[in-house]
Design an enzyme around this catalytic site. Structure first.
Site, PDB file in Angstrom:
ATOM      1  N   HIS A   1       0.199   0.594  -3.435  1.00  0.00           N
ATOM      2  CA  HIS A   1      -1.261   1.023  -2.813  1.00  0.00           C
ATOM      3  C   HIS A   1      -2.393   0.249  -3.896  1.00  0.00           C
ATOM      4  CE1 HIS A   1      -4.781   3.320  -1.648  1.00  0.00           C
ATOM      5  NE2 HIS A   1      -5.016   3.590  -2.926  1.00  0.00           N
TER       6      HIS A   1
ATOM      7  N   ARG B   1       2.348  -2.782   3.637  1.00  0.00           N
ATOM      8  CA  ARG B   1       1.942  -3.101   2.462  1.00  0.00           C
ATOM      9  C   ARG B   1       3.268  -3.422   1.416  1.00  0.00           C
ATOM     10  NH1 ARG B   1       0.108   2.119   0.135  1.00  0.00           N
ATOM     11  NH2 ARG B   1       1.948   1.854  -1.082  1.00  0.00           N
TER      12      ARG B   1
ATOM     13  N   TYR C   1       8.448   6.909  -3.276  1.00  0.00           N
ATOM     14  CA  TYR C   1       8.276   7.468  -1.968  1.00  0.00           C
ATOM     15  C   TYR C   1       8.881   6.776  -1.076  1.00  0.00           C
ATOM     16  CZ  TYR C   1       3.881   4.610  -2.457  1.00  0.00           C
ATOM     17  OH  TYR C   1       2.981   3.571  -2.265  1.00  0.00           O
TER      18      TYR C   1
END
Lengths: 325, 370
Positions: free
Chosen positions: B270, B266, B279
């Site tokens: 998200h 990705r 992260y």
């Protein structure tokens, strides 16, 4: 034609008739095929209809309901059996967030005629998770219809109506009433699926219940009669939607209402009935609406179920309190 | 890195075809693709990415409550979607915008969902592209049930591949930990349902890396359930097409379920509510940018001799779509309150009817001031 049948047998015949009339109807559940279900409600049906219409599924409740939803998308009318009341919770997401909301989500492009049969309630002395009354969760959830027959005749007709309904139906079968027999009108016209019904007329206090509690209320009415008190007994039959008109009409006559249920009383179906009657029939009431419920504790070890479950004495205690006003 | 010895690939990151015995069967399928089909692969990837970028912009400008980008996952989606036949039914999760487009879903219908105008958006029986499902993994069971229905209807395994049906269900690496996905694998294998499980492993469940879902490659999950499983380079549109083609053919032919793990990434967040910089490292994003599915395929097409005018026209098509959705999103009328009440049930329901009537009377009582 009238036959004297147990509710278990009556539902069995109702399922058989629905399956004969519509080959899109199929049954799914744990042990429902070769064994005929742990309560034998589906006995003989696999023999007649084969394993493609009576599915002994893997042991996975969410899987049963989730695949039933997919089968409904494909045009089938699945009837799922959850083996015991306390085992429905692994399927909770598929029932609450998927099945119940799918019709609305699809905005008219797809119906979800899925029936979930759940043997429920106490009085059978079983271990934990086998005697619960989880109806409030389902009645609270938009998109579901919730039924609970109290007699073999209703078991026979209401299961067929549930299957014919184009909406998801939670069909709660009172385990305590599986075996007592009653007359079943096999060809008689059924009452409307959601109709509540006066099953004993009386003049002093209206008592309302569903499932196994109806027989308890009738027993209580008989005892009360010996004491000169006349109870009018109403069998709810449908918990969502609730047919309030017969209840309001009865309260208009008696002025007093006691609602009895095995489920814990906090935020229960009985609470909703009490609130609605207070809203709609306030000036008819001579006393507060009283609830007789299971206690707000986990269903106790079976040796204590007689204390936990409302019985004739607790119902009559509430009747006396209602009459005390 | 996520690629393993088992990862199947046809197109290397420099856009050249990779030869291997294990992929010979798939190479043969790809060699049969016409130039027009290859152009379609590219077109759908590029146009969807443009749609994706524009939708993200619309969210930032307050026109969408949320956007769910699929940037980086186009090859996994486009290749597998083109491997289905029109009679097959697709069960998406909620990020399958390229597949929605291929199945003819108006992109504005997806925007309407994320604008808070509907909880659905299209007729899934018409498109055979089911509705987006937001509770992770739940759609895998619906897909298996549907596939069981196909088999019961005698619509798979008849020996007529042009008519036989199957389903394909999309889900992600996070979902593999959900009970429903595992139950779906059990039911699918037990009933030999005609279904392909297509796992887009984009390496993260929001912020949690895939290693928290599994210490072993996820395609082995499928194997563990007794289902023939493959791991592919999900950023290679050709292998995505070919492996899914074979898997769907197998499912349609009644050979039972198949499982594909597509290794992808990705590239974006998200959702627009997410901040990936919290992260993951830039170096990791750079690694995957080098493996961008569109860049790689463009190199392949150029090497094959595709003309500049084609690439220009595809870019223009994307820009046109972006302009079109930007215009049409403002033309969406606010939903009627009927949307709330109608279709809660299929048959009449007195409580809902009474509340709908009450609201109408209540609103009328304001004399049109509301």
């Amino acid at each position: 034609m009238t036959e004297n049948l147990s509710m278990a047998k009556a539902i069995n015949l109702g399922l058989q008739r629905a399956m004969r009339e519509d080959d899109r109807v199929l049954l799914m559940g744990e042990d429902i095929g070769t064994l005929g279900g742990v309560f034998r409600v589906t006995e003989g049906l696999k023999n007649e209809f084969g394993e493609n219409r009576v599915l002994d599924t893997p042991l996975a409740e969410s899987g049963i309901v989730g695949t039933a939803i997919g089968l409904a998308m494909r045009g089938y009318r699945p009837v799922c059996e959850i083996q015991f009341d306390g085992f429905v919770f692994p399927a909770f997401d598929q029932i609450m967030s998927q099945l119940a909301k799918q019709t609305s989500r699809h905005q008219g492009t797809q119906s979800f005629p899925v029936v979930i049969r759940i043997p429920y309630g106490g009085h059978i002395g079983a271990v934990e998770h086998h005697q619960e009354s989880p109806e409030a969760y389902f009645a609270h959830t938009a998109g579901l219809r919730v039924l609970s027959p109290a007699t073999p005749n209703d078991g026979y007709h209401m299961i067929q109506q549930a299957i014919q309904s184009n909406d998801p139906v939670i069909f709660l079968e009172p385990k305590a009433r599986y075996w007592p027999k009653g007359d079943v009108e096999l060809d008689g016209p059924p009452a409307p699926m959601h109709q509540s019904r006066v099953v004993r007329t009386g003049t002093d206090v209206t008592v309302v219940g569903h499932g196994a509690m109806v027989a308890m209320l009738l027993d209580a009415a008989e005892v009360a009669k010996g004491e000169g008190i006349s109870l009018e007994v109403i069998d709810l039959r449908s918990l969502s939607p609730v047919d309030y008109d017969p209840i309001i009409a009865s309260v208009a006559k008696t002025g007093r209402l006691v609602v009895a249920q095995e489920a814990p009383g906090n935020a229960s179906v009985g609470s909703e009935i009490a609130a609605t009657v207070a809203e709609r029939a306030f000036f008819h009431l001579e006393s507060p609406v009283l609830r007789v419920s299971g206690f707000d504790v986990p269903f106790p070890p079976a040796n204590l179920e007689g204390v936990y479950l409302p019985d004739v004495d607790r119902i009559l205690d509430a009747v006396d309190r209602a009459r005390g006003y | 890195m996520p690629y393993t010895e088992a990862t199947l690939q046809l197109l290397s990151i420099d856009g050249t075809l990779v030869e291997s015995d294990r992929t010979a069967e798939y190479r043969a399928l790809v060699d049969k693709l016409s130039d027009a089909q290859l152009q379609n692969f590219y077109r759908e990837m590029v146009v969807t990415r443009r749609f994706d970028i524009e939708s993200g912009n619309l969210q930032r400008q307050g026109q969408l409550a949320l956007w769910i980008p699929s940037i980086g996952q186009e090859a996994a989606q486009v290749g597998s979607a083109f491997a289905t036949r029109e009679q097959d039914t697709i069960f998406p999760a909620y990020r399958e915008h390229a597949i929605a487009r291929i199945r003819g879903i108006d992109p504005v219908a997806i925007l309407a969902l994320l604008r808070g105008q509907t909880n659905g958006g299209w007729d899934p029986n018409e498109s055979k592209f089911r509705l987006y499902t937001l509770v992770l993994g739940t759609q895998t069971l619906h897909a298996v049930g549907y596939a069981m229905g196909i088999a019961m209807d005698g619509k798979s395994g008849t020996g007529k591949p042009a008519q036989d049906e199957a389903t394909i269900v999309y889900f992600g690496d996070g979902s593999t930990s959900e009970g429903d996905v595992n139950e779906a694998l059990v039911f699918a294998q037990s009933y030999e349902a005609p279904i392909v499980f297509f796992l887009q492993n984009n390496q993260y469940a929001i912020s949690v890396p895939v290693i928290r879902q599994s210490r072993s490659p996820l395609y082995k999950r499928g194997e563990g359930f007794g289902i023939e499983s493959h791991q592919i380079d999900g950023n290679d549109v050709l292998i995505s097409y070919a492996v899914t083609r074979v898997a769907m053919d197998d499912a349609r032919a009644g050979k039972g379920p198949r499982f594909i793990e597509a290794q992808t990434y990705r590239l974006g967040a998200h959702t627009t509510s997410d901040d990936p910089s919290k992260y993951r490292e830039q170096s990791e994003e750079d690694y995957w940018k080098e493996r961008d599915p569109i860049t790689r395929f463009e190199k392949f097409l150029r090497a094959k001799g595709e003309k500049e005018s084609f690439f220009t026209s595809v870019k223009a098509e994307g820009d046109d779509l972006a302009a079109d959705i930007r215009k049409r999103i403002f033309e969406l009328a606010p939903p009627s309150t009927d949307v709330m009440f109608d279709h809660v049930y299929t048959d009449d329901h007195p409580l809902v009817s009474a509340q709908k009537a009450w609201l109408a009377e209540y609103e009328k009582s304001f004399g049109g001031d509301r």
